[in-house]
Design a protein around this motif. Structure first.
Motif, mmCIF file in Angstrom:
data_model
loop_
_atom_site.group_PDB
_atom_site.id
_atom_site.type_symbol
_atom_site.label_atom_id
_atom_site.label_comp_id
_atom_site.label_asym_id
_atom_site.label_seq_id
_atom_site.Cartn_x
_atom_site.Cartn_y
_atom_site.Cartn_z
ATOM 1 N N SER A 113 0.807 -1.220 0.000
ATOM 2 C CA SER A 113 0.000 0.000 0.000
ATOM 3 C C SER A 113 0.840 1.269 0.000
ATOM 4 O O SER A 113 2.008 1.269 0.375
ATOM 5 N N ASP A 114 0.203 2.339 -0.440
ATOM 6 C CA ASP A 114 0.750 3.695 -0.472
ATOM 7 C C ASP A 114 2.055 3.808 -1.254
ATOM 8 O O ASP A 114 3.074 4.269 -0.748
ATOM 9 N N PRO A 115 2.038 3.413 -2.526
ATOM 10 C CA PRO A 115 3.250 3.534 -3.341
ATOM 11 C C PRO A 115 3.531 4.995 -3.712
ATOM 12 O O PRO A 115 2.624 5.824 -3.767
ATOM 13 N N GLY A 116 4.797 5.295 -3.965
ATOM 14 C CA GLY A 116 5.163 6.620 -4.461
ATOM 15 C C GLY A 116 4.708 7.751 -3.577
ATOM 16 O O GLY A 116 4.859 7.711 -2.353
ATOM 17 N N PHE A 117 4.118 8.768 -4.196
ATOM 18 C CA PHE A 117 3.724 9.969 -3.446
ATOM 19 C C PHE A 117 2.604 9.710 -2.444
ATOM 20 O O PHE A 117 2.350 10.541 -1.563
ATOM 21 N N GLY A 123 6.938 9.665 4.974
ATOM 22 C CA GLY A 123 8.269 10.111 4.602
ATOM 23 C C GLY A 123 9.079 9.161 3.744
ATOM 24 O O GLY A 123 8.599 8.137 3.256
ATOM 25 N N GLY A 124 10.370 9.523 3.586
ATOM 26 C CA GLY A 124 11.240 8.816 2.669
ATOM 27 C C GLY A 124 11.465 7.361 3.006
ATOM 28 O O GLY A 124 11.629 6.521 2.116
ATOM 29 N N ASN A 287 15.621 9.338 -10.232
ATOM 30 C CA ASN A 287 16.805 9.303 -9.366
ATOM 31 C C ASN A 287 16.659 10.143 -8.100
ATOM 32 O O ASN A 287 17.554 10.905 -7.731
ATOM 33 N N ARG A 288 15.514 9.982 -7.418
ATOM 34 C CA ARG A 288 15.281 10.726 -6.180
ATOM 35 C C ARG A 288 14.729 9.808 -5.096
ATOM 36 O O ARG A 288 14.099 8.781 -5.384
ATOM 37 N N PHE A 289 14.982 10.197 -3.843
ATOM 38 C CA PHE A 289 14.384 9.514 -2.700
ATOM 39 C C PHE A 289 13.068 10.192 -2.349
ATOM 40 O O PHE A 289 12.790 11.320 -2.768
ATOM 41 N N GLY A 290 12.263 9.521 -1.534
ATOM 42 C CA GLY A 290 11.035 10.115 -1.044
ATOM 43 C C GLY A 290 11.315 11.152 0.030
ATOM 44 O O GLY A 290 12.449 11.298 0.506
ATOM 45 N N GLN A 291 10.283 11.865 0.442
ATOM 46 C CA GLN A 291 10.409 12.863 1.490
ATOM 47 C C GLN A 291 9.072 13.039 2.194
ATOM 48 O O GLN A 291 8.065 12.459 1.781
ATOM 49 N N VAL A 292 9.057 13.835 3.254
ATOM 50 C CA VAL A 292 7.849 14.046 4.046
ATOM 51 C C VAL A 292 6.981 15.135 3.409
ATOM 52 O O VAL A 292 7.481 16.128 2.891
#
Length: 318
Positions: A113-117, A123-124, A287-292
């Motif tokens: 659940s809750d993939p990507g954005f 958060g990341g 080429n990015r990590f996730g964030q809050v």
């Protein structure tokens, strides 16, 4: 057969869709069992415990163990469905899925659940841009990205009839409706939602509804596009893709995932291996990590809103 809906509103929460689908399946098949990694409240899988108390297991925050337990249950004749957040259902337990699942020919159905954005404030650490890429590398794994509640309901029920390792990703919250209730699909077959002569857009997951809006706006600019909902990322519908590429000026892939290893890569591989000379634009996360942040903020931050994707498409077309 499927039908597009005229109701573009946000449907019911997808976590409720999954639970309701599992309850239906459990009512028909007493071998279906649900496992959750201490997210029963977040996933609503604790509702399954109310109706089927002997067929719900909370394994705790022990995702690798959950996969092992699921494999053991399958060996004992059960059909397990497991859930946790996308990164913990794939990245954290990749070796267990590979060995205890696919390599050992066990059946394990996975809802990440809750993939990507959609990870939002988690958060990341809880963001997965790479879940489909990881699982694509494992032989025989089926990978789906449901566009809305109708498609996700169908996928869960279809998985219950299949053998092997199957993965479906989806937001826990509600997403915009795409399909009319009662629509049916076929694993490994894309859905041609719109026909146009100029460009081909291939999308999957909750961004399919955004892509249909983009197609309408492009039509106002006299740019006509095909839109394919490639809800099965693996196995990919190569036949439909190659058929709709004929005569196109370019192809665009859109996904709530990294452009590396997911839908964009799968489409690029087919194009390259068949020697098709057509420009390709992959829209996803580069080429990015996730964030809050809120899902709305993150969708904008990572360039996946309707407005941002439309602008990127216009630039590609120019």
């Amino acid at each position: 057969m499927f039908t597009l809906t005229d109701d573009k509103k946000v449907g019911k929460e997808l976590r409720a869709t999954v639970v309701d689908a599992l309850k239906d399946v459990m009512a028909e098949n007493d071998q279906v069992i649900a496992l959750d990694a201490d997210l029963g409240g977040a996933s609503k899988w604790t509702d399954i415990a109310k109706t089927h108390p002997n067929r719900f297991i909370n394994v705790g925050i022990a995702e690798a163990n959950m996969v092992g337990v699921a494999a053991g249950l399958n060996l004992a004749g059960f059909t397990p469905f497991i859930h946790t957040f996308g990164p913990f259902a794939t990245r954290r337990v990749l070796d267990q899925i590979y060995l205890s699942g696919a390599y050992s020919k066990n059946t394990i159905n996975i809802f990440g659940s809750d993939p990507g954005f959609a990870a939002g404030h988690n958060g990341g650490t809880h963001t997965t841009w790479e879940d489909m890429a990881l699982l694509r590398s494992i032989p025989d794994v089926v990978i789906c990205d449901g566009a809305d509640e109708v498609q996700l309901d169908w996928i869960i029920k279809e998985f219950s009839k299949m053998t092997g390792v199957h993965y479906v990703r989806g937001n826990r919250k509600g997403v915009k409706n795409v399909y009319q209730a009662g629509s049916t699909f076929e694993i490994g077959k894309g859905n041609l939602l719109r026909e146009g002569s100029d460009y081909l857009i291939v999308a999957a997951g909750q961004l399919v509804s955004e892509v249909l809006e983009i197609a309408d706006q492009l039509a106002d600019k006299v740019v006509m596009v095909d839109v394919i909902d490639m809800f099965t990322i693996k196995p990919l519908d190569e036949e439909l893709l190659l058929e709709r590429l004929i005569g196109k000026k370019g192809v665009i892939t859109i996904e709530n995932h990294s452009i590396i290893g997911g839908l964009g890569s799968a489409v690029a591989e087919v194009i390259a291996e068949n020697g098709i000379a057509v420009p390709l634009k992959r829209i996803g996360v580069d080429n990015r990590f996730g964030q809050v942040g809120t899902p709305e903020f993150l969708q904008k931050e990572f360039g996946l809103t309707t407005e941002t994707m439309l602008e990127r498409l216009k630039n590609f077309i120019k």
